[in-house]
Design a protein around this motif. Structure first.
Motif, mmCIF file in Angstrom:
data_model
loop_
_atom_site.group_PDB
_atom_site.id
_atom_site.type_symbol
_atom_site.label_atom_id
_atom_site.label_comp_id
_atom_site.label_asym_id
_atom_site.label_seq_id
_atom_site.Cartn_x
_atom_site.Cartn_y
_atom_site.Cartn_z
ATOM 1 N N ARG A 175 0.807 -1.217 0.000
ATOM 2 C CA ARG A 175 0.000 0.000 0.000
ATOM 3 C C ARG A 175 0.846 1.276 0.000
ATOM 4 O O ARG A 175 0.455 2.271 -0.578
ATOM 5 C CB ARG A 175 -0.986 -0.009 1.177
ATOM 6 N N GLN A 195 3.337 1.660 -1.666
ATOM 7 C CA GLN A 195 3.850 1.833 -3.022
ATOM 8 C C GLN A 195 2.791 2.330 -3.992
ATOM 9 O O GLN A 195 3.071 2.528 -5.159
ATOM 10 C CB GLN A 195 4.445 0.511 -3.521
ATOM 11 N N SER A 196 1.571 2.483 -3.497
ATOM 12 C CA SER A 196 0.524 2.899 -4.420
ATOM 13 C C SER A 196 0.017 4.308 -4.124
ATOM 14 O O SER A 196 -1.004 4.719 -4.639
ATOM 15 C CB SER A 196 -0.632 1.900 -4.373
ATOM 16 N N ARG A 197 0.741 5.052 -3.275
ATOM 17 C CA ARG A 197 0.353 6.437 -3.007
ATOM 18 C C ARG A 197 0.589 7.271 -4.259
ATOM 19 O O ARG A 197 1.618 7.152 -4.898
ATOM 20 C CB ARG A 197 1.193 7.029 -1.882
ATOM 21 N N SER A 198 -0.378 8.147 -4.573
ATOM 22 C CA SER A 198 -0.109 9.043 -5.684
ATOM 23 C C SER A 198 0.558 10.290 -5.123
ATOM 24 O O SER A 198 0.091 10.871 -4.142
ATOM 25 C CB SER A 198 -1.404 9.363 -6.431
ATOM 26 N N HIS A 254 9.105 5.778 -2.064
ATOM 27 C CA HIS A 254 8.284 4.799 -1.344
ATOM 28 C C HIS A 254 8.755 4.663 0.105
ATOM 29 O O HIS A 254 7.964 4.570 1.035
ATOM 30 C CB HIS A 254 8.344 3.430 -2.025
#
Lengths: 308, 293
Positions: free
Chosen positions: A32, A34-37, A257
């Protein structure tokens, strides 16, 4: 006979001491991060922070004074075309190169970190390790990166590992001590957590994932586990411990990240190079290329950046 | 029983892999009767960037490979294409060719690959030189590949144009990123499958589909591209590319030939994407009567 074994397991201090790690849970949480915009503006700021957290490292048998001087020059002049760049946090070298590095960066904000205690294997008697450390300090090292005795750790001699770290900490005095767990050799996240706790309680100022000589090195899972150990210790005592993932972080994406993870677990206080570092050699150029891409709008080529 | 026709999704080719575009977009160009040809990836700037990274990575070993071996590999492409002739012919017909023209185009493409395969270990001897100089030096000039080459394939052909401008580039040890014809993309993607099953190492050729308009800019501004080969006929686009190329002084070559002619292939298309390195080697007389060599 059987009851004895069970009893031994229960009183076995480390089982009470360190919580066990839910590997699947860790992987999910890490995914999760790694999926932050990340918006462009924050990204640029993040990249500059990351640049400022790098311990520019050369730890090779073929290191020469010339190579170390060149790296120190790079630490101070990352990309002179761009006027507003921070410098890196420190340069990291072998004890024999500390004096040379110190002369190069004297009077700047860049610190000199030295590996010690028979880096990278740590296979030497304690008095040799102490002398190794003392030598690095006498030569002018600001920070010491020690390795733990993984062999002893894996054979369950936790007290030995603890005492060794404490002894080296004593030798360090005011110099900050980073303790390298070499997580690639510890095999499980449970062990990583256990080693983190031992290092923290024995007096580490920083805990560091790897030497960079063993794969896998600083995976997000391992860094996460160590950050949680730092968080638990902070919650309990109010004392901050630094974190240094090292080895394998070579892209700015991965660096960002990691910053996201640190921010979300430990908070903003850790987002300075006093409490968080990247041990890397090729990360700096990738970040520089990303920064230049963001500011010029065109993708960059390594031809126009210094050689690592 | 009638069955539902499967419309093929054509993927792009990067670093020896066939990913979908990272953008997830696609377009469906139509044939003459207004039927869609297939689902084609609408590549993004990021795909171009990824392809260039793959090409740069492959450049070292491809350029250092023995010239003879490069020739063998190129010849292998021709062999594989020969084996899949029927598919290419039917794709060309699907895209509006007559059967006769389609057969001719595929045959000519195969012959052209063989032509450049043959040049692999010969252009160096023909184009390099030993230069007379007025000092005691052995002075010689040799060719070295330029590096990563961006190729904008001709718009009006599906296969022969692509083959004609790509082969001289890889023949000379360069690696490349190709933007296929926008409206006739089928053969380019199938050709990527041919490349993948011959011995061409991943990353040497990367093929993207999408709109030139969107991808030209990224390709021609990218600092890690050393040359652009333009096969289109849009002079405005070419002007833009030339302006962008100034950033890192890329070489820009524009070809507007009739690729279906047998003589639209030559040695100088190889030398276009080569740099000349001249070496001065201190030595005594060369070729004189007192020379001891």
């Amino acid at each position: 006979m059987k009851s004895k074994l069970v009893k031994k397991e229960i009183i076995h201090s480390d089982n009470i001491f360190s919580p066990s790690i839910d590997k699947v849970g860790v992987e999910e949480r890490v995914a999760r991060f790694q999926s932050r915009s990340i918006k462009n503006e924050s990204k640029l700021q993040g990249l500059k922070i990351a640049l400022n957290m790098i311990d520019l490292t050369t730890l090779e048998g073929k290191d020469t004074p010339g190579k170390v001087k060149q790296m120190c020059y790079k630490a101070l002049h990352l990309h002179d075309v761009h006027p507003n760049l921070p410098s890196v946090a420190a340069v990291c070298v072998y004890p024999s190169m500390v004096r040379i590095a110190k002369n190069e960066v004297r009077g700047t904000t860049v610190k000199v970190a030295s590996v010690s205690t028979a880096f990278p294997s740590g296979q030497a008697p304690l008095d040799v390790k102490i002398r190794d450390t003392q030598f690095a300090l006498d030569e002018g090292a600001d920070e010491i990166d020690m390795v733990i005795s993984r062999g002893k750790f894996l054979s369950g001699e936790y007290n030995f590992v603890f005492d060794e770290i404490a002894k080296i900490k004593e030798t360090c005095g005011k110099a900050r001590l980073k303790v390298i767990l070499e997580t690639g050799e510890l095999t499980t996240l449970d062990n990583v957590r256990k080693a983190s706790d031992i290092a923290i309680y024995a007096g580490a100022d920083f805990i560091k994932t790897s030497t960079g000589k063993i794969q896998p090195a600083a995976t997000m899972q391992v860094t996460y586990t160590m950050l949680m150990a730092i968080k638990d210790y902070y919650d309990k005592t109010g004392i901050m411990i630094g974190m240094k993932p090292a080895g394998g972080i070579s892209t700015s994406k991965l660096a960002l990240h990691n910053l996201v993870m640190v921010k979300e677990i430990l908070g903003n206080a850790w987002l300075t190079n006093e409490w968080f570092r990247f041990g890397a050699s090729s990360l700096a150029n990738d970040i520089l290329m990303q920064i230049m891409k963001m500011e010029t709008g065109v993708y960059q080529s390594s031809d126009y950046f210094s050689i690592d | 029983m009638s069955r539902l026709e499967i419309l093929k999704t054509y993927k792009i080719y990067i670093g020896g892999q066939f990913p979908r575009t990272e953008s997830g977009r696609f377009y469906s160009p139509l044939d003459k009767k207004g039927k869609p040809l297939g689902n084609i990836c609408l590549s993004s700037r990021k795909d171009v960037r990824n392809a260039i990274v793959a090409a740069r990575k492959a450049f070292g070993s491809w350029s250092e490979r023995a010239a003879f071996n490069r020739g063998q590999i190129l010849y292998r492409i021709a062999e594989m294409l020969e084996g899949r002739k029927e598919q290419f012919i039917s794709e060309l017909i699907q895209q509006g060719s007559t059967k006769k023209n389609a057969e001719e185009e595929v045959n000519l493409s195969i012959d052209r690959i063989v032509y450049y395969a043959g040049w692999c270990d010969k252009y160096q001897q023909v184009l390099s030189s030993v230069n007379p100089v007025a000092s005691s030096h052995f002075n010689f000039s040799v060719l070295e590949p330029t590096g990563v080459v961006g190729i904008l394939a001709p718009q009006n052909t599906s296969l022969i144009g692509l083959v004609s401008i790509m082969l001289p580039v890889i023949c000379g040890g360069n690696t490349c990123v190709v933007i296929a014809s926008e409206n006739l993309p089928l053969c380019a993607v199938t050709f990527a499958e041919v490349l993948n099953s011959s011995d061409v190492p991943g990353g040497v050729v990367n093929i993207l589909t999408g709109t030139n308009k969107e991808l030209n800019e990224t390709l021609s501004t990218h600092m890690d591209v050393n040359a652009i080969v333009y096969g289109g006929d849009d002079l405005e686009a070419l002007k833009q590319i030339q302006e962008n190329a100034v950033l890192n002084v890329k070489r820009v070559f524009s070809y507007s030939k009739d690729w279906s002619k047998a003589d639209s292939q030559d040695l100088y298309m190889i030398s276009d994407t080569q740099e000349i390195k001249t070496t001065w080697h201190p030595i005594e007389n060369i070729g004189g009567s007192s020379s001891s060599y």
